[in-house]
Design a protein around this motif. Structure first.
Motif, PDB file in Angstrom:
ATOM      1  N   GLN A 294       0.850  -1.189   0.000  1.00 46.42           N
ATOM      2  CA  GLN A 294       0.000   0.000   0.000  1.00 46.42           C
ATOM      3  C   GLN A 294       0.888   1.241   0.000  1.00 46.42           C
ATOM      4  O   GLN A 294       1.775   1.374   0.838  1.00 46.42           O
ATOM      5  N   LEU A 295       0.679   2.134  -0.957  1.00 51.49           N
ATOM      6  CA  LEU A 295       1.534   3.304  -1.114  1.00 51.49           C
ATOM      7  C   LEU A 295       1.088   4.429  -0.180  1.00 51.49           C
ATOM      8  O   LEU A 295      -0.110   4.650   0.014  1.00 51.49           O
ATOM      9  N   ALA A 296       2.060   5.149   0.364  1.00 54.19           N
ATOM     10  CA  ALA A 296       1.797   6.166   1.388  1.00 54.19           C
ATOM     11  C   ALA A 296       1.454   7.513   0.755  1.00 54.19           C
ATOM     12  O   ALA A 296       2.107   8.538   1.009  1.00 54.19           O
ATOM     13  N   THR A 297       0.433   7.520  -0.083  1.00 56.81           N
ATOM     14  CA  THR A 297      -0.062   8.767  -0.673  1.00 56.81           C
ATOM     15  C   THR A 297      -1.164   9.342   0.212  1.00 56.81           C
ATOM     16  O   THR A 297      -1.766   8.632   1.015  1.00 56.81           O
ATOM     17  N   GLN A 298      -1.433  10.625   0.068  1.00 63.24           N
ATOM     18  CA  GLN A 298      -2.486  11.252   0.861  1.00 63.24           C
ATOM     19  C   GLN A 298      -3.874  10.932   0.321  1.00 63.24           C
ATOM     20  O   GLN A 298      -4.836  10.837   1.091  1.00 63.24           O
ATOM     21  N   SER A 299      -3.980  10.756  -0.983  1.00 64.02           N
ATOM     22  CA  SER A 299      -5.282  10.468  -1.593  1.00 64.02           C
ATOM     23  C   SER A 299      -5.226   9.130  -2.322  1.00 64.02           C
ATOM     24  O   SER A 299      -4.159   8.540  -2.504  1.00 64.02           O
ATOM     25  N   LYS A 300      -6.376   8.671  -2.755  1.00 58.92           N
ATOM     26  CA  LYS A 300      -6.480   7.351  -3.371  1.00 58.92           C
ATOM     27  C   LYS A 300      -5.922   7.342  -4.800  1.00 58.92           C
ATOM     28  O   LYS A 300      -5.497   8.378  -5.320  1.00 58.92           O
TER      29      LYS A 300
ATOM     30  N   ALA B 299     -10.411  11.082  -2.544  1.00 59.87           N
ATOM     31  CA  ALA B 299     -10.740  10.626  -1.191  1.00 59.87           C
ATOM     32  C   ALA B 299      -9.465  10.283  -0.435  1.00 59.87           C
ATOM     33  O   ALA B 299      -8.460   9.872  -1.017  1.00 59.87           O
ATOM     34  N   ARG B 300      -9.494  10.439   0.883  1.00 54.35           N
ATOM     35  CA  ARG B 300      -8.315  10.201   1.708  1.00 54.35           C
ATOM     36  C   ARG B 300      -7.903   8.731   1.666  1.00 54.35           C
ATOM     37  O   ARG B 300      -8.735   7.842   1.662  1.00 54.35           O
ATOM     38  N   ALA B 301      -6.578   8.521   1.685  1.00 57.07           N
ATOM     39  CA  ALA B 301      -6.052   7.160   1.643  1.00 57.07           C
ATOM     40  C   ALA B 301      -5.485   6.711   2.987  1.00 57.07           C
ATOM     41  O   ALA B 301      -4.959   5.611   3.084  1.00 57.07           O
TER      42      ALA B 301
ATOM     43  N   ILE C 186     -14.574   8.060   1.580  1.00 59.09           N
ATOM     44  CA  ILE C 186     -15.222   7.619   0.346  1.00 59.09           C
ATOM     45  C   ILE C 186     -15.685   8.824  -0.452  1.00 59.09           C
ATOM     46  O   ILE C 186     -15.722   9.949   0.061  1.00 59.09           O
ATOM     47  N   ASP C 187     -16.024   8.585  -1.693  1.00 57.15           N
ATOM     48  CA  ASP C 187     -16.571   9.616  -2.568  1.00 57.15           C
ATOM     49  C   ASP C 187     -17.328   8.902  -3.696  1.00 57.15           C
ATOM     50  O   ASP C 187     -17.384   7.665  -3.715  1.00 57.15           O
ATOM     51  N   PRO C 188     -17.936   9.629  -4.627  1.00 55.03           N
ATOM     52  CA  PRO C 188     -18.706   8.949  -5.691  1.00 55.03           C
ATOM     53  C   PRO C 188     -17.903   7.934  -6.486  1.00 55.03           C
ATOM     54  O   PRO C 188     -18.421   6.882  -6.855  1.00 55.03           O
ATOM     55  N   TYR C 189     -16.604   8.226  -6.749  1.00 60.05           N
ATOM     56  CA  TYR C 189     -15.821   7.274  -7.520  1.00 60.05           C
ATOM     57  C   TYR C 189     -15.572   5.993  -6.718  1.00 60.05           C
ATOM     58  O   TYR C 189     -15.693   4.884  -7.252  1.00 60.05           O
ATOM     59  N   THR C 190     -15.222   6.137  -5.441  1.00 65.67           N
ATOM     60  CA  THR C 190     -14.976   4.964  -4.595  1.00 65.67           C
ATOM     61  C   THR C 190     -16.169   4.029  -4.597  1.00 65.67           C
ATOM     62  O   THR C 190     -16.024   2.797  -4.624  1.00 65.67           O
ATOM     63  N   LEU C 191     -17.374   4.588  -4.594  1.00 67.78           N
ATOM     64  CA  LEU C 191     -18.591   3.775  -4.541  1.00 67.78           C
ATOM     65  C   LEU C 191     -19.089   3.351  -5.916  1.00 67.78           C
ATOM     66  O   LEU C 191     -20.125   2.686  -6.023  1.00 67.78           O
ATOM     67  N   GLY C 192     -18.361   3.735  -6.970  1.00 68.37           N
ATOM     68  CA  GLY C 192     -18.745   3.317  -8.310  1.00 68.37           C
ATOM     69  C   GLY C 192     -20.040   3.947  -8.794  1.00 68.37           C
ATOM     70  O   GLY C 192     -20.792   3.325  -9.557  1.00 68.37           O
ATOM     71  N   LEU C 193     -20.310   5.178  -8.380  1.00 73.63           N
ATOM     72  CA  LEU C 193     -21.555   5.821  -8.772  1.00 73.63           C
ATOM     73  C   LEU C 193     -21.496   6.251 -10.244  1.00 73.63           C
ATOM     74  O   LEU C 193     -20.421   6.592 -10.756  1.00 73.63           O
ATOM     75  N   PRO C 194     -22.623   6.243 -10.951  1.00 75.22           N
ATOM     76  CA  PRO C 194     -22.635   6.595 -12.377  1.00 75.22           C
ATOM     77  C   PRO C 194     -22.064   7.985 -12.626  1.00 75.22           C
ATOM     78  O   PRO C 194     -22.372   8.941 -11.895  1.00 75.22           O
ATOM     79  N   GLY C 195     -21.219   8.088 -13.640  1.00 74.30           N
ATOM     80  CA  GLY C 195     -20.649   9.371 -14.040  1.00 74.30           C
ATOM     81  C   GLY C 195     -19.354   9.738 -13.352  1.00 74.30           C
ATOM     82  O   GLY C 195     -18.697  10.698 -13.756  1.00 74.30           O
ATOM     83  N   ALA C 196     -18.950   9.003 -12.314  1.00 71.00           N
ATOM     84  CA  ALA C 196     -17.698   9.306 -11.617  1.00 71.00           C
ATOM     85  C   ALA C 196     -16.529   8.741 -12.418  1.00 71.00           C
ATOM     86  O   ALA C 196     -16.488   7.554 -12.732  1.00 71.00           O
TER      87      ALA C 196
ATOM     88  N   LEU D 156     -20.510  -7.041   6.981  1.00 75.44           N
ATOM     89  CA  LEU D 156     -20.546  -5.592   6.779  1.00 75.44           C
ATOM     90  C   LEU D 156     -19.423  -5.201   5.827  1.00 75.44           C
ATOM     91  O   LEU D 156     -18.423  -5.901   5.699  1.00 75.44           O
ATOM     92  N   LEU D 157     -19.590  -4.063   5.168  1.00 72.77           N
ATOM     93  CA  LEU D 157     -18.613  -3.603   4.191  1.00 72.77           C
ATOM     94  C   LEU D 157     -18.102  -2.221   4.556  1.00 72.77           C
ATOM     95  O   LEU D 157     -18.894  -1.305   4.813  1.00 72.77           O
ATOM     96  N   ASP D 158     -16.766  -2.098   4.588  1.00 70.45           N
ATOM     97  CA  ASP D 158     -16.116  -0.819   4.833  1.00 70.45           C
ATOM     98  C   ASP D 158     -15.304  -0.478   3.590  1.00 70.45           C
ATOM     99  O   ASP D 158     -14.370  -1.194   3.219  1.00 70.45           O
ATOM    100  N   PHE D 159     -15.659   0.626   2.916  1.00 73.91           N
ATOM    101  CA  PHE D 159     -15.000   0.998   1.672  1.00 73.91           C
ATOM    102  C   PHE D 159     -13.888   2.035   1.866  1.00 73.91           C
ATOM    103  O   PHE D 159     -13.414   2.612   0.892  1.00 73.91           O
ATOM    104  N   ASN D 160     -13.458   2.272   3.105  1.00 68.67           N
ATOM    105  CA  ASN D 160     -12.357   3.218   3.328  1.00 68.67           C
ATOM    106  C   ASN D 160     -11.107   2.819   2.559  1.00 68.67           C
ATOM    107  O   ASN D 160     -10.390   3.664   2.032  1.00 68.67           O
ATOM    108  N   ARG D 161     -10.820   1.523   2.511  1.00 64.90           N
ATOM    109  CA  ARG D 161      -9.609   1.036   1.848  1.00 64.90           C
ATOM    110  C   ARG D 161      -9.780   0.922   0.336  1.00 64.90           C
ATOM    111  O   ARG D 161      -8.783   0.847  -0.406  1.00 64.90           O
ATOM    112  N   ALA D 162     -11.008   0.874  -0.150  1.00 60.38           N
ATOM    113  CA  ALA D 162     -11.247   0.706  -1.586  1.00 60.38           C
ATOM    114  C   ALA D 162     -10.645   1.870  -2.372  1.00 60.38           C
ATOM    115  O   ALA D 162     -10.928   3.033  -2.092  1.00 60.38           O
TER     116      ALA D 162
END
Length: 326
Positions: A18-24, A29-31, A41-51, A144-150
């Protein structure tokens, strides 16, 4: 000749850093590790349409540092691909990775095993994004699902099948952790998931050059368990072969509490993932000037420092290892 000496293990490791960047890797979104579930998380992390994805420049720089430090061939033009699979921890239904055109190929990892200097060749180092995390509740009926790491950026360091013992696999993995910490690209914390290891293990009659059927041990999260899991798998395969059975290609999970592994699923082939170049990302082009500046800024590797202490300053191997541990 005992059963263990009749056979030779053949081991290859796939190490996720896992690379030590500030964002994904492909969004803002924060990494960082930790935080309440589903807050990074953000729209892209959750795979929302248009992201749409935008590649993290810093993640590419960190991948280049690792490739240069390992003596890899750096591709000035590589591709980012979609690796399709349908697990709950991947909300997009695919993972962005690199398939047939990775950013780094060949190269090697150096380390010391006992008093002997060893070198394991690499097949590739490529960039990809991490998946989310499944949390299985007691009773086995609820997850349960945690998408912080996604979407957190990774490099995957893939070795050639040149490792011949569980002990050597452990030292190889420790060398990678030491190197990524020296390079400042990851904290290498296995307990926090910053460094994870999949081990491909097979056996063959000693003296044979033909590879046997392999199994994959997934997501082992400590140096001790890497060695234990590989030792257990070698003995398990020997028992099967000597009993007249056949090794099947599968993915197995290591149960540290029980000291054993269990079958998770039949191992997929590359075509099962339906790889294709990501249509939302252009080819990754590395500028020669930028590559040269990264090479010039590269610190000395742990093995280079060790050689300096041994051969220039005349220190003992023990003292040199202590001084290069961190």
């Amino acid at each position: 000749m005992t059963a263990a000496t009749e056979f030779e293990p053949v081991i290859g490791l796939e190490v996720h850093v896992q690379l030590a960047t500030q964002s994904k890797a492909f969004c803002g979104a924060r990494a960082e590790f930790g935080g309440p579930p589903n807050t990074h998380i953000d729209p892209y992390t959750l795979g929302l349409p248009g992201a749409l994805p935008v590649l993290n420049h810093r993640a590419v720089e960190f991948a280049l540092r690792m490739g240069l430090a390992c003596g890899c061939d750096i591709a000035l033009r590589s591709e980012l691909s979609r690796k399709h699979y349908f697990y709950p921890d991947s909300p997009k239904g695919y993972q962005i990775s690199q398939f047939d055109r990775p950013i780094c190929e060949n190269g090697h990892i150096e380390f010391v095993l006992g008093s002997e200097r060893r070198q394991v060749r690499l097949l590739r180092i490529h960039i990809e994004e991490d998946a989310g995390k499944n949390l299985h509740l007691a009773g086995g009926r609820t997850s349960l699902l945690d998408f912080n790491r996604a979407g957190v950026p990774l490099i995957e360091v893939v070795s050639q099948p040149e490792i011949r013992s569980a002990e050597e696999a452990g030292e190889y993995l420790r060398a990678i952790r030491q190197l990524v910490r020296f390079l400042g690209i990851s904290d290498g914390n296995m307990e926090a998931g910053s460094l994870r290891c999949d081990a491909n293990v097979s056996i063959r009659p000693r003296g044979s050059t033909q590879l046997g059927q392999r199994t994959e041990l997934k997501n082992i999260n400590s140096f001790k368990y890497v060695q234990k899991a590989i030792e257990h798998e070698i003995l398990r395969q020997i028992d099967i072969v000597q009993s007249g059975g056949r090794i099947v290609m599968e993915t197995r999970g290591w149960d540290a509490a029980r000291g054993t592994s269990r079958s998770q699923r039949q191992k997929e082939h590359a075509h099962d993932y339906r790889y294709l170049p990501d249509p939302d990302l252009p080819p990754l082009v590395v500028d020669k000037t930028w590559l040269a500046s990264n090479a010039a800024a590269l610190p000395k590797t742990p093995m280079q420092r060790r050689d300096h202490y041994l051969f220039r300053l005349g220190l003992t191997p023990y003292d040199a290892s202590v001084l290069t541990a961190e």
